[in-house]
Scaffold this active site. Structure first.
Site, PDB file in Angstrom:
ATOM      1  N   ASP A  53      82.839  55.528  19.338  1.00 44.03           N
ATOM      2  CA  ASP A  53      82.976  54.425  19.963  1.00 44.03           C
ATOM      3  C   ASP A  53      81.863  53.707  19.648  1.00 44.03           C
ATOM      4  OD1 ASP A  53      85.003  55.240  21.556  1.00 44.03           O
ATOM      5  OD2 ASP A  53      83.593  55.964  23.156  1.00 44.03           O
ATOM      6  N   TYR A 111      77.475  67.231  18.730  1.00 45.49           N
ATOM      7  CA  TYR A 111      76.678  65.721  19.350  1.00 45.49           C
ATOM      8  C   TYR A 111      75.280  66.075  19.810  1.00 45.49           C
ATOM      9  CZ  TYR A 111      81.307  63.791  18.602  1.00 45.49           C
ATOM     10  OH  TYR A 111      82.406  63.169  18.199  1.00 45.49           O
TER      11      TYR A 111
END
EC number: 5.4.99.12
Length: 245
Positions: A53, A111
């Site tokens: 994003d 992540y």
């Protein structure tokens, strides 16, 4: 058809995310495609492993593209790094099997999330971490994290854009670490729904602040109600750290 794998690092602070949006060039994909297409002399599409994003960073994003023309890997790398903006870096170019697909062939993604956990702000990290100015209870966060490891339906940890056939994902590991003013969260899994990592981090922050009981996590997973997690962690603290194939 020749197939090339790119390994990419980027500072996502000023970009509108990975995925090209129509004619909007202010995306990571758009920038790289523009330079590759200029180099080859025809329109080239690249496929990214993770569609990060706006504001999200990458230490090891992986993408691939195909070309009729046989390319020299080190020359491609040199050309891309010469003409891409300096907040995008190509760290490796490798010719791969023609069936290699960066998105569908990935087996695991990791992540990393950075929380600046001091009362004062950190001006140098404001685009690269989330600031939580109240002391987090890391012990409670670690207890909550245990409930999220394994194979679960993560509907409660997604948003309305997540319309997959299956909402089940497997989290291989979820670590919470303290280091020099930071609380860092590292999560590995076989795949992640849209906003799933940021929702997981948000839930752990709520636990760390005493706003959510660690033992409530199993019930939240079972209920599959998105509105039970109120905190969506900021994009600025999120990094795609590693991809395994």
């Amino acid at each position: 058809m020749n197939n090339y794998k790119l390994t990419i690092q980027y500072d996502g602070a000023r970009f509108k995310g990975w995925q090209r949006l129509g004619n909007n060039d202010n995306t990571i994909q758009g920038k790289i495609e523009s330079v590759i297409s200029e180099m080859i002399g025809k329109e080239i599409e690249i496929i990214g492993c993770s569609r990060t994003d706006a504001g999200v960073h990458a230490l090891n994003q992986v993408a691939n593209f195909q070309s009729d023309e046989k390319l020299v890997e080190h020359k491609v790398k040199k050309y891309l790094n010469q003409y891409l903006p300096n907040d995008i870096s190509i760290t490796n170019v490798e010719e791969v099997h023609d069936r290699f697909h960066a998105r569908y062939n990935s087996k695991a993604k990791t992540y990393l999330y950075k929380i600046w956990n001091e009362e004062h702000t950190n001006p140098f990290m404001r685009k690269y971490s989330m600031h939580v100015n109240k002391k987090l209870n890391v012990k409670s966060m670690k207890e909550a994290a245990k409930h999220l490891v394994g194979s679960h339906d993560f509907t409660a940890f997604s948003n309305a854009k997540s319309k997959k056939k299956s909402m089940v994902r497997e989290v291989y590991s979820l670590e919470v670490m303290e280091e020099a003013g930071f609380v860092q969260i590292r999560v590995s899994g076989n795949g992640f729904l849209h906003n799933m990592v940021r929702k997981i981090v948000g839930a752990l922050i709520e636990v760390g602040l005493g706003q959510l009981d660690a033992e409530a996590i199993p019930q939240i997973l079972e209920a599959k109600q998105r509105n039970q997690i109120n905190c969506l962690a900021e994009a600025s603290g999120l990094y795609l750290e590693n991809v395994e194939f």
